[in-house]
Design an enzyme around this catalytic site. Sequence first.
Site, short mmCIF file in Angstrom:
data_model
loop_
_atom_site.label_atom_id
_atom_site.label_comp_id
_atom_site.label_asym_id
_atom_site.label_seq_id
_atom_site.Cartn_x
_atom_site.Cartn_y
_atom_site.Cartn_z
N VAL A 69 -8.39 1.05 11.84
CA VAL A 69 -7.93 -0.10 11.00
C VAL A 69 -8.95 -1.34 11.66
O VAL A 69 -8.79 -1.43 12.90
CB VAL A 69 -6.51 -0.24 10.89
CG1 VAL A 69 -6.16 -1.73 10.45
CG2 VAL A 69 -5.91 0.84 10.04
N CYS A 70 -9.15 -2.23 10.62
CA CYS A 70 -9.88 -3.61 10.93
C CYS A 70 -10.94 -3.05 12.05
O CYS A 70 -11.81 -2.23 11.76
CB CYS A 70 -8.84 -4.21 11.76
SG CYS A 70 -9.16 -6.13 11.54
N SER A 71 -11.15 -4.08 12.97
CA SER A 71 -12.52 -4.01 13.66
C SER A 71 -12.37 -2.88 14.66
O SER A 71 -13.16 -2.61 15.47
CB SER A 71 -12.57 -5.38 14.44
OG SER A 71 -11.52 -5.60 15.07
#
Length: 230
Positions: A103-105
């Site tokens: 998730v995300c970076s």
Amino acid sequence: MMRPEPLQLGMLLYPDLTLLDLVGPQAVLGMHARTHLVWKTLEVVMSDSGIGIQPTATLDTCPEDLDILFVPGGMGIARAMEDPALLGFLKDRAPRARYVTSVCSGSLLLAAAGLLRGYRSTSHWASLEFLRGYGAEPVKARVVVDRNRFSGGGVTAGIDFGLTLLAHLRGEDTAKLTQLMLEYDPAPPFNAGTPDAAGPEMTERVLQFLDETQQHLQRLSDEARSAMAA
């Protein structure tokens, strides 16, 4: 009717991860899994919001065969991408994991470990284009699925990611029941959750706040691109 065996969920920790990147997916998947919070030691790992997380397993004691290998994003992602121990752990566990996820970076850490080359993936909007340096195809989307790679966009997309993966693993009905249990019915008070919605001035202010991390990630992405071209 017998309940299925709990999933084995390995969630990698590192200093300055974003707490919601971790607990959003865990809130969804943890109802159906045994969660392993993995770090080098069993000492508390501090998130980028100052809340500590207690690991439950080390890189060595985490189960070798995981149903889900998961990486969150956060302000500490660039440093994590330069950590040989974390990269080695991901390279070791990923080939045996049923699903390799982020998730995300967090997708950048998977990419730095060589696990997204030739895959479509998403990330936080501010770090999405850095995926190209590692041979991944960035996709602007809330959740992206490419074979056994599942990725969620920025921070709050973790719940959408978790429900999408849970539907794949346990069926849509189970995912819907879990969504109801969480009362996940988002209705944000403002329409400013994406650069398009927020507009260029507000987007630039966020990028200024992230500037140091962005420069670090850009350098790592450029180095990876040069290494692939060599």
